[in-house]
Design a protein around this motif. Sequence first.
Motif, PDB file in Angstrom:
ATOM      1  N   ARG A  66      -3.617   3.649   1.894  1.00  0.00           N
ATOM      2  CA  ARG A  66      -2.857   4.627   1.563  1.00  0.00           C
ATOM      3  C   ARG A  66      -2.524   4.644   0.135  1.00  0.00           C
ATOM      4  NH1 ARG A  66       1.071   5.528   6.670  1.00  0.00           N
ATOM      5  NH2 ARG A  66      -0.886   5.508   8.462  1.00  0.00           N
ATOM      6  N   ARG A  67      -2.544   3.658  -0.532  1.00  0.00           N
ATOM      7  CA  ARG A  67      -2.232   3.582  -2.094  1.00  0.00           C
ATOM      8  C   ARG A  67      -3.202   4.075  -2.837  1.00  0.00           C
ATOM      9  NH1 ARG A  67      -0.325  -2.804  -2.160  1.00  0.00           N
ATOM     10  NH2 ARG A  67       1.220  -2.849  -0.234  1.00  0.00           N
TER      11      ARG A  67
ATOM     12  N   ASP B  73      -2.539   9.990   7.393  1.00  0.00           N
ATOM     13  CA  ASP B  73      -1.963   8.889   8.320  1.00  0.00           C
ATOM     14  C   ASP B  73      -3.048   8.253   9.132  1.00  0.00           C
ATOM     15  OD1 ASP B  73      -3.042  10.946  10.124  1.00  0.00           O
ATOM     16  OD2 ASP B  73      -0.767  11.823  10.679  1.00  0.00           O
TER      17      ASP B  73
ATOM     18  N   THR C 162      -7.200  12.641   1.390  1.00  0.00           N
ATOM     19  CA  THR C 162      -7.695  11.471   1.104  1.00  0.00           C
ATOM     20  C   THR C 162      -9.201  11.672   0.767  1.00  0.00           C
ATOM     21  OG1 THR C 162      -8.688  11.145   3.481  1.00  0.00           O
ATOM     22  CG2 THR C 162      -6.836  10.551   2.967  1.00  0.00           C
TER      23      THR C 162
ATOM     24  N   ALA D 210      -5.578   6.556  -1.500  1.00  0.00           N
ATOM     25  CA  ALA D 210      -6.329   7.371  -0.469  1.00  0.00           C
ATOM     26  C   ALA D 210      -7.206   8.441  -1.265  1.00  0.00           C
ATOM     27  CB  ALA D 210      -5.204   8.104   0.148  1.00  0.00           C
TER      28      ALA D 210
ATOM     29  N   PRO E 290      -5.386   2.967   7.272  1.00  0.00           N
ATOM     30  CA  PRO E 290      -4.291   1.601   7.190  1.00  0.00           C
ATOM     31  C   PRO E 290      -3.386   1.902   6.177  1.00  0.00           C
ATOM     32  CG  PRO E 290      -6.914   1.108   7.485  1.00  0.00           C
ATOM     33  CD  PRO E 290      -6.682   2.473   7.160  1.00  0.00           C
ATOM     34  N   GLY E 291      -2.232   1.245   6.369  1.00  0.00           N
ATOM     35  CA  GLY E 291      -1.154   1.263   5.380  1.00  0.00           C
ATOM     36  C   GLY E 291      -1.595   0.900   4.048  1.00  0.00           C
ATOM     37  N   ARG E 292      -2.359  -0.100   3.634  1.00  0.00           N
ATOM     38  CA  ARG E 292      -2.628  -0.578   2.359  1.00  0.00           C
ATOM     39  C   ARG E 292      -3.667   0.267   1.495  1.00  0.00           C
ATOM     40  NH1 ARG E 292      -4.248  -6.785   2.204  1.00  0.00           N
ATOM     41  NH2 ARG E 292      -4.341  -6.225  -0.278  1.00  0.00           N
TER      42      ARG E 292
END
Length: 461
Positions: free
Chosen positions: A260-261, A253, A196, A263, A256-258
């Motif tokens: 990661r798009r 990891d 990231t 990152a 947060p989920g969103r």
Amino acid sequence: MPVPPAPATAPDPAPSSVTGWGRTAPTTARLLRPRSYEETAAAVLGSDGRGIIARGLGRAYGDAAQNAGGAVLDMTGLDRIHEIDAVNGLVVCDAGVSLHRLMEVLLPLGWFVPVSPGTRFVTVGGAICADIHGKNHHVSGSFTRHVRAIELLTGDGETRLVTPEDEPELFWATAGGMGLTGVVLAATIDLVPVETSLMTVDTERAVDLDDLMARLTATDHEYRYSVAWIDLLARGARTGRAVLTRGDHAPLDALPGRARRTALAFRPGRLPAAPRFVPDGLLGRTTVGLFNELWYRKAPRERRGRLQKIASFFHPLDGLPEWNRIYGRSGFVQYQFVVGYGQEEALRRIVRRLSTRGCPSFLAVLKRFGDGDPGWLSFPMPGWTLALDIPASLSGLGSLLDELDDEVAGAGGRVYLAKDSRLRPEMVARMYPRLDDFRELRALHDPRGAITSDLARRLGL
């Protein structure tokens, strides 16, 4: 590596004022901006008796990239990235490519530069010639440790591919050699894999210098990056109080989920530029003391795992263009020294002296160095390094720093030449034991002394 054709030769420009980032000692030189290796070689071979020196983005604080009465090569026109090995983490690029540009290109591919100083606006050539260090020196060493090869134009007009295996003396004299062994044209650099463009950061406060050193000694090995800001105006039981910031590259990891798009997105922010005219004395004891008090109290006593942008963690001042102007017309001196482990009492004496003197520095940082590189004039050595900015208008500054030089040299330490603007020449040999070897190598590869600088003349390098 293919050599591009040289463009038509332009007439020599009129002399221009050239200064370091500290803006303390401007001198006049002809600024040349080559756009090919051939044009660079022609400039070196055609230099007159005052010689020539390469310059990147002008972030050396003193006179390392100045050459009064001679020529200065602006290397930012050589800014090509030739090859990226995104599988093995390797980049081949011109010396004028900035670390900022490398981050823009490499981060989306999952790679980061191996070492970054407090600004990303330095060139690869400057990073090698100053053998820059960063918050990760205690585990990763200096920049040139991660360089596989250097394409170097020496003062005799020869261009050679220099590696630590084939020409170790020339390679390690160039590492930290302040551009005096030749003009770096290109380099091959190993990279660091990242998932990231964020950092996971731990922050804590230390109540005094001993508390800070104890925390760093006990747990620094747990972090890739580590740095402490010190309040040099704190006195008494609070002397050396600090905010300690350490971290590592955030794994995917941890986001947060969103998030990661995107990152690996690199989006450093920027503020408006500092005013061009700031009166001397603005950063005096009162204003810096207020800033230091607020900064210390604002910091959490302890916070773990905060996500932070790479730019914010590594280069907070880069968000304020031309921040060097906030010190006023007289500019500022950055003073950085290192003393070895076992010389903690010398560090304590220096911090107490700065505190008692009321030295108004709001950019004072302490780090631990690991093993030094073999660079003959490379600055880092195992120990403690303290860097601070001081307004050049401060009364008695010269004598104060001369006293600190004596303390540092007496402890077996040294001052960083890339930030120096006022060191006495007789101190260099005490601090850098391979100085005579360095001089001999320069004479061997540059018999007519074509490559020189104000720094070289001032210190007899």
